[in-house]
Design an enzyme around this catalytic site. Sequence first.
Site, PDB file in Angstrom:
ATOM      1  N   TYR A 110       5.236   4.639   6.221  1.00 45.47           N
ATOM      2  CA  TYR A 110       4.205   3.988   7.052  1.00 45.47           C
ATOM      3  C   TYR A 110       3.151   5.016   7.485  1.00 45.47           C
ATOM      4  CZ  TYR A 110       2.288   0.256   9.907  1.00 45.47           C
ATOM      5  OH  TYR A 110       1.465  -0.704  10.445  1.00 45.47           O
TER       6      TYR A 110
ATOM      7  N   LYS B 116      -1.242   2.890  14.580  1.00 44.82           N
ATOM      8  CA  LYS B 116      -0.634   1.873  15.458  1.00 44.82           C
ATOM      9  C   LYS B 116      -0.287   2.469  16.823  1.00 44.82           C
ATOM     10  CE  LYS B 116      -0.681  -1.806  12.742  1.00 44.82           C
ATOM     11  NZ  LYS B 116      -1.727  -2.842  12.950  1.00 44.82           N
TER      12      LYS B 116
HETATM   13  C1  1JT Z   1      -1.433  -1.946   6.375  1.00 46.14           C
HETATM   14  C2  1JT Z   1      -0.637  -2.163   5.263  1.00 46.14           C
HETATM   15  C3  1JT Z   1      -0.929  -2.183   7.641  1.00 46.14           C
HETATM   16  C4  1JT Z   1       0.660  -2.605   5.426  1.00 46.14           C
HETATM   17  C5  1JT Z   1       1.171  -2.827   6.691  1.00 46.14           C
HETATM   18  C6  1JT Z   1       0.380  -2.609   7.796  1.00 46.14           C
HETATM   19  N1  1JT Z   1       1.113  -2.907   8.880  1.00 46.14           N
HETATM   20  C7  1JT Z   1       2.316  -3.290   8.480  1.00 46.14           C
HETATM   21  N2  1JT Z   1       2.368  -3.246   7.159  1.00 46.14           N
HETATM   22  C8  1JT Z   1       3.513  -3.577   6.361  1.00 46.14           C
HETATM   23  C9  1JT Z   1       4.417  -2.392   6.197  1.00 46.14           C
HETATM   24  C10 1JT Z   1       4.043  -1.340   5.389  1.00 46.14           C
HETATM   25  C11 1JT Z   1       4.902  -0.256   5.210  1.00 46.14           C
HETATM   26  C12 1JT Z   1       6.105  -0.242   5.840  1.00 46.14           C
HETATM   27  C13 1JT Z   1       6.480  -1.304   6.641  1.00 46.14           C
HETATM   28  C14 1JT Z   1       5.625  -2.373   6.817  1.00 46.14           C
HETATM   29  C15 1JT Z   1      -1.134  -1.913   3.876  1.00 46.14           C
HETATM   30  C16 1JT Z   1      -2.617  -1.706   3.788  1.00 46.14           C
HETATM   31  C17 1JT Z   1      -3.136  -0.871   4.909  1.00 46.14           C
HETATM   32  C18 1JT Z   1      -2.843  -1.509   6.247  1.00 46.14           C
HETATM   33  O1  1JT Z   1       6.899   0.848   5.626  1.00 46.14           O
HETATM   34  C19 1JT Z   1       8.247   0.739   5.849  1.00 46.14           C
HETATM   35  C20 1JT Z   1       4.504   0.918   4.346  1.00 46.14           C
END
Ligand code: 1JT
Length: 258
Positions: A156, A163
């Site tokens: 993430y 965040k």
């Molecule tokens: C973005 C993306 C913001 C994916 C996101 C996000 N907020 C949550 N997610 C889902 C997510 C992503 C990862 C994760 C867990 C949840 C992609 C485009 C940019 C903004 O890792 C365990 C990587």
Amino acid sequence: MAQLLLGKTAIILGLANKWSIAYAIAQAYVREGAKVLITYQGDRQRLTVEELNTEIGAAKVLPCDVTREEEIAALVEQLKADGTTLDIIVHSIAFANREDLSRPFVETSRDGYLLAQNVSAYSLVAVSRALSPLMTNGGAILTLSYLGGVRVVQNYNVMGVAKAALEACVRYLASDLGAGNIRVNAISAGPIKTASARGIRDFSKVLDVVANLAPLRRNTDPAEVADTAVFLGSDLGRGVTGNVIYVDAGFQIMGLGL
Ligand code: 1JT
């Protein structure tokens, strides 16, 4: 059951396609009787969002790229010209470079860091500053966060730092805007397979791990995030501000699972 948002006007930013969390929120808001305004980013999104709106039934679809002050200002002017006052602002926007969500965090470039912060965190400040004056009768500002902002969640990365900033923005904005009876909160959702998340390496594995460990033994449905957005936007949420509410099937409480 009585509609919880009857007589309220909400503007929803961050609706890109039918997997968007903002799409689920727009549907729930219409269901609860709100007058809903939707914004889209750039000309490329215009048709998509207008077509989606045939299913949603929002009152208006307006352009707004939150990284461009002039577009935010034009949106405000448009709303003023229409005599619109706002009760609810939903910010459901984030972006980071794909490579910054796979390589080690320590490799994050200055540009990648600033891009994630600009789109994902600062935009809440920009939108709140511009649109809160239209909340003449108090209001609620909502944004979407993720656990990666408070814990290290593999991959993430730069989004986690964005965040963290976003959740701090929620607290400072809540403090500033509280005197005008404007509440500011975040919903920290469990991972959801949105279009943005789809391309992320091992995302299906993330969903499996979460579903196995979460107290409710399942993933998060965008509709349940939307129902919490209804609560926070409604008068039922009147005592809640500066907060982060987890809608994640309980995952956040867990330490170790075997
Ligand atoms: C973005 C993306 C913001 C994916 C996101 C996000 N907020 C949550 N997610 C889902 C997510 C992503 C990862 C994760 C867990 C949840 C992609 C485009 C940019 C903004 O890792 C365990 C990587």
